[in-house]
Design a protein around this motif. Structure first.
Motif, PDB file in Angstrom:
ATOM      1  N   THR A  24      63.704  83.488  88.842  1.00 10.20           N
ATOM      2  CA  THR A  24      62.502  82.743  89.528  1.00 10.20           C
ATOM      3  C   THR A  24      62.981  82.194  90.847  1.00 10.20           C
ATOM      4  OG1 THR A  24      62.947  80.756  88.503  1.00 10.20           O
ATOM      5  CG2 THR A  24      62.005  82.207  87.254  1.00 10.20           C
ATOM      6  N   VAL A  25      64.042  82.026  90.952  1.00 10.05           N
ATOM      7  CA  VAL A  25      64.328  81.243  92.648  1.00 10.05           C
ATOM      8  C   VAL A  25      64.045  82.491  93.529  1.00 10.05           C
ATOM      9  CG1 VAL A  25      66.245  80.535  93.967  1.00 10.05           C
ATOM     10  CG2 VAL A  25      66.049  79.904  91.615  1.00 10.05           C
ATOM     11  N   HIS A  26      64.191  83.566  93.285  1.00  7.96           N
ATOM     12  CA  HIS A  26      63.914  84.772  94.222  1.00  7.96           C
ATOM     13  C   HIS A  26      62.537  85.721  93.953  1.00  7.96           C
ATOM     14  CE1 HIS A  26      68.000  84.214  95.391  1.00  7.96           C
ATOM     15  NE2 HIS A  26      68.302  83.973  94.163  1.00  7.96           N
ATOM     16  N   GLY A  27      61.737  84.811  93.221  1.00 11.97           N
ATOM     17  CA  GLY A  27      60.213  85.552  92.901  1.00 11.97           C
ATOM     18  C   GLY A  27      60.102  86.299  91.744  1.00 11.97           C
ATOM     19  N   GLY A  28      61.187  86.356  91.107  1.00 11.14           N
ATOM     20  CA  GLY A  28      61.296  87.064  89.623  1.00 11.14           C
ATOM     21  C   GLY A  28      60.255  86.284  88.705  1.00 11.14           C
ATOM     22  N   THR A  29      59.127  86.674  87.985  1.00  8.22           N
ATOM     23  CA  THR A  29      58.268  85.927  87.361  1.00  8.22           C
ATOM     24  C   THR A  29      58.017  86.862  86.047  1.00  8.22           C
ATOM     25  OG1 THR A  29      56.440  86.641  88.405  1.00  8.22           O
ATOM     26  CG2 THR A  29      57.559  84.444  89.026  1.00  8.22           C
ATOM     27  N   ALA A  30      58.303  88.055  85.970  1.00 12.57           N
ATOM     28  CA  ALA A  30      57.976  88.950  84.976  1.00 12.57           C
ATOM     29  C   ALA A  30      59.158  90.030  84.732  1.00 12.57           C
ATOM     30  CB  ALA A  30      56.488  89.333  85.151  1.00 12.57           C
ATOM     31  N   GLY A  31      58.932  90.663  83.588  1.00 10.88           N
ATOM     32  CA  GLY A  31      59.853  91.980  83.319  1.00 10.88           C
ATOM     33  C   GLY A  31      60.921  91.483  83.068  1.00 10.88           C
ATOM     34  N   CYS A  32      61.484  90.241  82.501  1.00  5.13           N
ATOM     35  CA  CYS A  32      62.882  89.757  82.511  1.00  5.13           C
ATOM     36  C   CYS A  32      63.226  89.940  81.288  1.00  5.13           C
ATOM     37  CB  CYS A  32      62.747  88.147  82.855  1.00  5.13           C
ATOM     38  SG  CYS A  32      62.289  87.814  84.577  1.00  5.13           S
ATOM     39  N   PHE A  33      64.623  89.707  80.722  1.00  6.67           N
ATOM     40  CA  PHE A  33      65.246  89.998  79.687  1.00  6.67           C
ATOM     41  C   PHE A  33      64.788  88.902  78.717  1.00  6.67           C
ATOM     42  CE2 PHE A  33      68.921  89.108  76.637  1.00  6.67           C
ATOM     43  CZ  PHE A  33      69.089  90.116  76.145  1.00  6.67           C
ATOM     44  N   ILE A  34      64.248  89.194  77.528  1.00  4.45           N
ATOM     45  CA  ILE A  34      63.398  88.521  76.557  1.00  4.45           C
ATOM     46  C   ILE A  34      62.634  87.641  77.154  1.00  4.45           C
ATOM     47  CG2 ILE A  34      63.995  87.205  74.367  1.00  4.45           C
ATOM     48  CD1 ILE A  34      66.883  88.110  74.376  1.00  4.45           C
ATOM     49  N   ASP A  35      61.852  87.850  78.337  1.00  2.41           N
ATOM     50  CA  ASP A  35      60.804  87.221  78.750  1.00  2.41           C
ATOM     51  C   ASP A  35      61.303  85.769  79.272  1.00  2.41           C
ATOM     52  OD1 ASP A  35      58.626  89.057  78.379  1.00  2.41           O
ATOM     53  OD2 ASP A  35      58.514  88.328  76.519  1.00  2.41           O
ATOM     54  N   ASN A  36      62.574  85.720  79.634  1.00  2.00           N
ATOM     55  CA  ASN A  36      63.290  84.446  80.189  1.00  2.00           C
ATOM     56  C   ASN A  36      63.557  84.603  81.656  1.00  2.00           C
ATOM     57  OD1 ASN A  36      64.542  82.021  80.739  1.00  2.00           O
ATOM     58  ND2 ASN A  36      65.822  82.190  78.966  1.00  2.00           N
ATOM     59  N   CYS A  37      62.812  84.455  82.665  1.00  2.00           N
ATOM     60  CA  CYS A  37      63.079  84.770  84.160  1.00  2.00           C
ATOM     61  C   CYS A  37      64.120  83.689  84.655  1.00  2.00           C
ATOM     62  CB  CYS A  37      62.014  84.777  84.997  1.00  2.00           C
ATOM     63  SG  CYS A  37      61.002  86.648  84.614  1.00  2.00           S
ATOM     64  N   GLU A  38      64.488  82.827  83.698  1.00  2.00           N
ATOM     65  CA  GLU A  38      65.457  81.784  84.140  1.00  2.00           C
ATOM     66  C   GLU A  38      66.869  82.261  83.828  1.00  2.00           C
ATOM     67  OE1 GLU A  38      64.045  77.881  82.949  1.00  2.00           O
ATOM     68  OE2 GLU A  38      62.446  77.783  84.282  1.00  2.00           O
ATOM     69  N   SER A  39      67.017  83.087  82.946  1.00  2.00           N
ATOM     70  CA  SER A  39      68.375  83.564  82.654  1.00  2.00           C
ATOM     71  C   SER A  39      68.101  85.090  82.174  1.00  2.00           C
ATOM     72  CB  SER A  39      68.895  82.844  81.476  1.00  2.00           C
ATOM     73  OG  SER A  39      70.198  83.350  81.057  1.00  2.00           O
ATOM     74  N   SER A  40      68.057  85.772  83.479  1.00  2.00           N
ATOM     75  CA  SER A  40      67.884  87.316  83.116  1.00  2.00           C
ATOM     76  C   SER A  40      68.582  88.181  84.422  1.00  2.00           C
ATOM     77  CB  SER A  40      66.701  87.580  83.463  1.00  2.00           C
ATOM     78  OG  SER A  40      66.081  89.158  83.237  1.00  2.00           O
ATOM     79  N   ASP A  41      68.769  89.555  84.002  1.00  2.00           N
ATOM     80  CA  ASP A  41      69.578  90.520  84.648  1.00  2.00           C
ATOM     81  C   ASP A  41      68.470  91.620  85.432  1.00  2.00           C
ATOM     82  OD1 ASP A  41      69.083  91.940  82.324  1.00  2.00           O
ATOM     83  OD2 ASP A  41      70.512  93.068  82.795  1.00  2.00           O
ATOM     84  N   LYS A  42      67.384  91.050  85.041  1.00  2.00           N
ATOM     85  CA  LYS A  42      65.992  92.175  85.729  1.00  2.00           C
ATOM     86  C   LYS A  42      64.977  91.371  85.660  1.00  2.00           C
ATOM     87  CE  LYS A  42      65.097  93.778  80.822  1.00  2.00           C
ATOM     88  NZ  LYS A  42      65.117  94.763  79.980  1.00  2.00           N
ATOM     89  N   PHE A  43      63.984  92.072  86.674  1.00  2.00           N
ATOM     90  CA  PHE A  43      62.760  91.515  86.731  1.00  2.00           C
ATOM     91  C   PHE A  43      61.911  92.532  87.430  1.00  2.00           C
ATOM     92  CE2 PHE A  43      65.247  90.884  90.462  1.00  2.00           C
ATOM     93  CZ  PHE A  43      64.496  91.013  91.586  1.00  2.00           C
ATOM     94  N   TYR A  44      60.522  92.557  87.309  1.00  2.00           N
ATOM     95  CA  TYR A  44      59.755  93.649  88.143  1.00  2.00           C
ATOM     96  C   TYR A  44      59.818  93.087  89.612  1.00  2.00           C
ATOM     97  CZ  TYR A  44      57.203  94.843  83.911  1.00  2.00           C
ATOM     98  OH  TYR A  44      56.817  95.514  82.690  1.00  2.00           O
ATOM     99  N   ALA A  45      59.967  94.237  90.502  1.00  2.00           N
ATOM    100  CA  ALA A  45      60.078  94.209  91.613  1.00  2.00           C
ATOM    101  C   ALA A  45      59.180  95.165  92.379  1.00  2.00           C
ATOM    102  CB  ALA A  45      61.695  94.594  92.257  1.00  2.00           C
ATOM    103  N   ASP A  46      58.756  94.659  93.523  1.00  2.00           N
ATOM    104  CA  ASP A  46      57.556  95.259  94.409  1.00  2.00           C
ATOM    105  C   ASP A  46      58.087  96.599  95.064  1.00  2.00           C
ATOM    106  OD1 ASP A  46      55.671  93.778  93.639  1.00  2.00           O
ATOM    107  OD2 ASP A  46      56.067  92.467  95.437  1.00  2.00           O
ATOM    108  N   SER A  47      59.463  96.452  95.397  1.00  2.00           N
ATOM    109  CA  SER A  47      60.152  97.671  95.996  1.00  2.00           C
ATOM    110  C   SER A  47      61.735  97.782  96.103  1.00  2.00           C
ATOM    111  CB  SER A  47      59.890  97.552  97.832  1.00  2.00           C
ATOM    112  OG  SER A  47      60.338  96.393  97.991  1.00  2.00           O
ATOM    113  N   VAL A  48      62.104  98.965  96.378  1.00  2.00           N
ATOM    114  CA  VAL A  48      63.647  98.887  96.432  1.00  2.00           C
ATOM    115  C   VAL A  48      64.223  98.028  97.279  1.00  2.00           C
ATOM    116  CG1 VAL A  48      63.636 100.851  98.174  1.00  2.00           C
ATOM    117  CG2 VAL A  48      65.585 100.424  96.330  1.00  2.00           C
TER     118      VAL A  48
END
Length: 127
Positions: free
Chosen positions: A37-61
């Motif tokens: 979340t510190v870097h804009g990740g708000t969805a698509g995270c591991f078990i819907d927890n963006c505060e502890s995730s290795d992935k997130f929806y990203a707009d671009s490479v």
């Protein structure tokens, strides 16, 4: 010494540094769980927890590479489609490397250049 420096600069050249059709799998050992979340990740995270995730929806490479470059523990990243959207995966290693069509991977040094301090992003000056 010059050869090592030249190799490091060549590796970091954007976008040529990207590995096409490569995915870096976490395999339980290489996934980097962090607060995206510190870097804009708000969805698509591991078990819907963006505060502890290795992935997130990203707009671009480019966003994926830039986020990894800002996280000291991130050594590699992967960008590609999952669950109907493009995601960024953060990795501590490239040991989970596999060929996979449509995915893009890179090291932490494979990131787009940042705006120079003298340039204002998203500003157009008209004369």
């Amino acid at each position: 010494m010059r050869l090592l420096l030249a190799a490091a600069v060549a590796e970091a050249r954007w976008p040529e540094c990207q590995s096409k059709d490569v995915i870096l799998r976490g395999r339980g050992d290489y996934a980097l769980f962090t607060d995206v979340t510190v870097h804009g990740g708000t969805a698509g995270c591991f078990i819907d927890n963006c505060e502890s995730s290795d992935k997130f929806y990203a707009d671009s490479v480019a966003q994926c590479g830039a986020v990894c470059a800002k996280i000291s523990e991130c050594q590699h990243w992967t960008y590609g489609l999952e669950d109907g959207g493009n995601k960024c995966w953060l990795r501590s290693s490239d040991a989970g490397r596999e060929d996979s069509p449509g995915y893009i991977a890179g090291s932490r040094t494979c990131a787009p250049p940042e705006w120079p301090a003298c340039v204002e992003k998203d500003v157009i000056l008209r004369g």
